[in-house]
Design a protein around this motif. Structure first.
Motif, PDB file in Angstrom:
ATOM      1  N   GLU A   3       0.827  -1.277  -0.001  1.00  0.00           N
ATOM      2  CA  GLU A   3      -0.049  -0.078   0.134  1.00  0.00           C
ATOM      3  C   GLU A   3       0.812   1.290   0.007  1.00  0.00           C
ATOM      4  O   GLU A   3       0.511   2.257  -0.516  1.00  0.00           O
ATOM      5  CB  GLU A   3      -0.943   0.002   1.147  1.00  0.00           C
ATOM      6  CG  GLU A   3      -2.084  -0.993   1.063  1.00  0.00           C
ATOM      7  CD  GLU A   3      -3.139  -0.814   2.154  1.00  0.00           C
ATOM      8  OE1 GLU A   3      -3.268   0.288   2.751  1.00  0.00           O
ATOM      9  OE2 GLU A   3      -3.761  -1.859   2.466  1.00  0.00           O
ATOM     10  N   ASP A   4       1.975   1.364   0.456  1.00  0.00           N
ATOM     11  CA  ASP A   4       3.030   2.482   0.543  1.00  0.00           C
ATOM     12  C   ASP A   4       3.703   2.558  -0.549  1.00  0.00           C
ATOM     13  O   ASP A   4       4.234   3.659  -0.655  1.00  0.00           O
ATOM     14  CB  ASP A   4       3.915   2.652   1.937  1.00  0.00           C
ATOM     15  CG  ASP A   4       4.818   1.139   1.792  1.00  0.00           C
ATOM     16  OD1 ASP A   4       4.913   0.388   0.828  1.00  0.00           O
ATOM     17  OD2 ASP A   4       5.449   1.020   2.846  1.00  0.00           O
ATOM     18  N   GLY A   5       3.529   1.729  -1.644  1.00  0.00           N
ATOM     19  CA  GLY A   5       4.238   2.033  -2.913  1.00  0.00           C
ATOM     20  C   GLY A   5       5.545   1.410  -2.886  1.00  0.00           C
ATOM     21  O   GLY A   5       6.106   1.442  -3.749  1.00  0.00           O
ATOM     22  N   THR A   6       6.238   0.728  -1.874  1.00  0.00           N
ATOM     23  CA  THR A   6       7.459   0.370  -2.093  1.00  0.00           C
ATOM     24  C   THR A   6       7.502  -0.871  -3.132  1.00  0.00           C
ATOM     25  O   THR A   6       8.638  -0.733  -3.570  1.00  0.00           O
ATOM     26  CB  THR A   6       7.846  -0.228  -0.438  1.00  0.00           C
ATOM     27  OG1 THR A   6       7.205   0.537   0.543  1.00  0.00           O
ATOM     28  CG2 THR A   6       8.970  -0.258  -0.235  1.00  0.00           C
ATOM     29  N   GLY A   7       6.596  -1.545  -3.280  1.00  0.00           N
ATOM     30  CA  GLY A   7       6.825  -2.758  -4.260  1.00  0.00           C
ATOM     31  C   GLY A   7       6.928  -2.035  -5.491  1.00  0.00           C
ATOM     32  O   GLY A   7       7.636  -2.494  -6.450  1.00  0.00           O
ATOM     33  N   THR A   8       6.066  -1.047  -5.624  1.00  0.00           N
ATOM     34  CA  THR A   8       6.131  -0.159  -7.117  1.00  0.00           C
ATOM     35  C   THR A   8       7.298   0.297  -7.251  1.00  0.00           C
ATOM     36  O   THR A   8       8.180   0.291  -8.425  1.00  0.00           O
ATOM     37  CB  THR A   8       5.012   0.801  -7.075  1.00  0.00           C
ATOM     38  OG1 THR A   8       3.651   0.094  -6.971  1.00  0.00           O
ATOM     39  CG2 THR A   8       4.889   1.474  -8.468  1.00  0.00           C
ATOM     40  N   PHE A   9       7.979   0.991  -6.369  1.00  0.00           N
ATOM     41  CA  PHE A   9       9.051   1.419  -6.486  1.00  0.00           C
ATOM     42  C   PHE A   9      10.178   0.674  -6.849  1.00  0.00           C
ATOM     43  O   PHE A   9      11.021   0.756  -7.706  1.00  0.00           O
ATOM     44  CB  PHE A   9       9.607   2.355  -5.117  1.00  0.00           C
ATOM     45  CG  PHE A   9      10.842   3.113  -4.965  1.00  0.00           C
ATOM     46  CD1 PHE A   9      11.034   4.208  -5.994  1.00  0.00           C
ATOM     47  CD2 PHE A   9      11.910   2.598  -4.412  1.00  0.00           C
ATOM     48  CE1 PHE A   9      12.222   4.689  -6.013  1.00  0.00           C
ATOM     49  CE2 PHE A   9      13.292   3.153  -4.512  1.00  0.00           C
ATOM     50  CZ  PHE A   9      13.287   4.434  -4.982  1.00  0.00           C
ATOM     51  N   GLU A  10      10.294  -0.516  -6.015  1.00  0.00           N
ATOM     52  CA  GLU A  10      11.307  -1.422  -6.270  1.00  0.00           C
ATOM     53  C   GLU A  10      11.165  -2.227  -7.625  1.00  0.00           C
ATOM     54  O   GLU A  10      12.249  -2.403  -8.233  1.00  0.00           O
ATOM     55  CB  GLU A  10      11.331  -2.646  -5.348  1.00  0.00           C
ATOM     56  CG  GLU A  10      11.809  -2.104  -3.826  1.00  0.00           C
ATOM     57  CD  GLU A  10      11.216  -3.222  -2.567  1.00  0.00           C
ATOM     58  OE1 GLU A  10      10.822  -4.203  -2.969  1.00  0.00           O
ATOM     59  OE2 GLU A  10      11.721  -2.867  -1.276  1.00  0.00           O
ATOM     60  N   ALA A  11      10.195  -2.322  -8.017  1.00  0.00           N
ATOM     61  CA  ALA A  11       9.867  -2.702  -9.402  1.00  0.00           C
ATOM     62  C   ALA A  11      10.217  -1.900 -10.522  1.00  0.00           C
ATOM     63  O   ALA A  11      11.070  -2.335 -11.439  1.00  0.00           O
ATOM     64  CB  ALA A  11       8.355  -3.254  -9.790  1.00  0.00           C
ATOM     65  N   PHE A  12      10.066  -0.668 -10.285  1.00  0.00           N
ATOM     66  CA  PHE A  12      10.633   0.302 -11.250  1.00  0.00           C
ATOM     67  C   PHE A  12      11.991   0.340 -11.258  1.00  0.00           C
ATOM     68  O   PHE A  12      12.656   0.426 -12.323  1.00  0.00           O
ATOM     69  CB  PHE A  12      10.226   1.722 -10.714  1.00  0.00           C
ATOM     70  CG  PHE A  12      10.302   3.032 -11.497  1.00  0.00           C
ATOM     71  CD1 PHE A  12       9.776   3.279 -12.678  1.00  0.00           C
ATOM     72  CD2 PHE A  12      11.477   3.823 -11.360  1.00  0.00           C
ATOM     73  CE1 PHE A  12      10.389   4.154 -13.686  1.00  0.00           C
ATOM     74  CE2 PHE A  12      11.983   4.787 -12.106  1.00  0.00           C
ATOM     75  CZ  PHE A  12      11.348   4.957 -13.415  1.00  0.00           C
ATOM     76  N   ARG A  13      12.923   0.308 -10.091  1.00  0.00           N
ATOM     77  CA  ARG A  13      14.178   0.392  -9.958  1.00  0.00           C
ATOM     78  C   ARG A  13      14.847  -0.758 -10.594  1.00  0.00           C
ATOM     79  O   ARG A  13      16.001  -0.754 -11.004  1.00  0.00           O
ATOM     80  CB  ARG A  13      14.656   0.742  -8.579  1.00  0.00           C
ATOM     81  CG  ARG A  13      14.562   1.895  -7.983  1.00  0.00           C
ATOM     82  CD  ARG A  13      15.389   2.943  -8.756  1.00  0.00           C
ATOM     83  NE  ARG A  13      15.039   4.218  -8.133  1.00  0.00           N
ATOM     84  CZ  ARG A  13      15.166   5.241  -8.768  1.00  0.00           C
ATOM     85  NH1 ARG A  13      15.267   5.090 -10.039  1.00  0.00           N
ATOM     86  NH2 ARG A  13      14.662   6.428  -8.164  1.00  0.00           N
ATOM     87  N   ARG A  14      14.066  -2.117 -10.605  1.00  0.00           N
ATOM     88  CA  ARG A  14      14.485  -3.163 -11.233  1.00  0.00           C
ATOM     89  C   ARG A  14      14.550  -3.035 -12.593  1.00  0.00           C
ATOM     90  O   ARG A  14      15.433  -3.601 -13.253  1.00  0.00           O
ATOM     91  CB  ARG A  14      13.763  -4.364 -10.484  1.00  0.00           C
ATOM     92  CG  ARG A  14      14.092  -5.855 -11.082  1.00  0.00           C
ATOM     93  CD  ARG A  14      14.180  -6.889 -10.480  1.00  0.00           C
ATOM     94  NE  ARG A  14      14.197  -8.099 -11.151  1.00  0.00           N
ATOM     95  CZ  ARG A  14      15.285  -8.631 -11.931  1.00  0.00           C
ATOM     96  NH1 ARG A  14      16.569  -7.745 -11.535  1.00  0.00           N
ATOM     97  NH2 ARG A  14      15.522  -9.502 -12.307  1.00  0.00           N
TER      98      ARG A  14
END
Length: 128
Positions: A3-14
């Motif tokens: 919910e905090d967007g961490t997964g999205t951020f990590e996927a973007f960085r990957r």
């Protein structure tokens, strides 16, 4: 995704890392959930465009760069990348327009050289 967007951020960085490693198809796979979660983020579409371009999916690259420009008309790199994509598609006058805008917005040598290259190509084609 969290919910905090961490997964999205990590996927973007990957996905960024995979593009840098010249693994565009893997980058697109990593980026897919980010595109779903952040459909109006220019940075996401810009990265997708780079990955599409890197995998020679030129029509998809064109659409991604166009979307970036719709969301942020001041993005000179998106215009440069769109110009290069249109060049690869053989649409030289359209490419020249985008490269002119990019070079006017941000007059770096890379943009100037690309503009000179496409202008020369158009001149040669006219001379035939």
């Amino acid at each position: 995704m969290t919910e905090d967007g961490t997964g999205t951020f990590e996927a973007f960085r990957r996905a960024e890392s995979l593009v840098a490693q010249r693994r565009p198809l893997d980058a697109l796979a990593a980026l897919a959930p980010v595109l779903d979660a952040e459909p109006d983020k220019p940075s996401v579409h810009l990265l997708a465009g780079r990955a599409y371009l890197g995998s020679a999916q030129l029509r998809r690259a064109e659409a991604a760069f166009q979307r970036v420009i719709e969301l942020d008309p001041t993005d000179h790199y998106a215009r440069f990348a769109l110009g290069r994509t249109l060049q690869r598609l053989g649409r030289y006058p359209e490419a020249q327009t985008q490269l002119r805008i990019a070079a006017a917005m941000h007059p770096v040598p890379e943009y100037q050289e690309a503009l000179g290259e496409i202008s020369a190509r158009i001149a040669v084609d006219r001379g035939r």
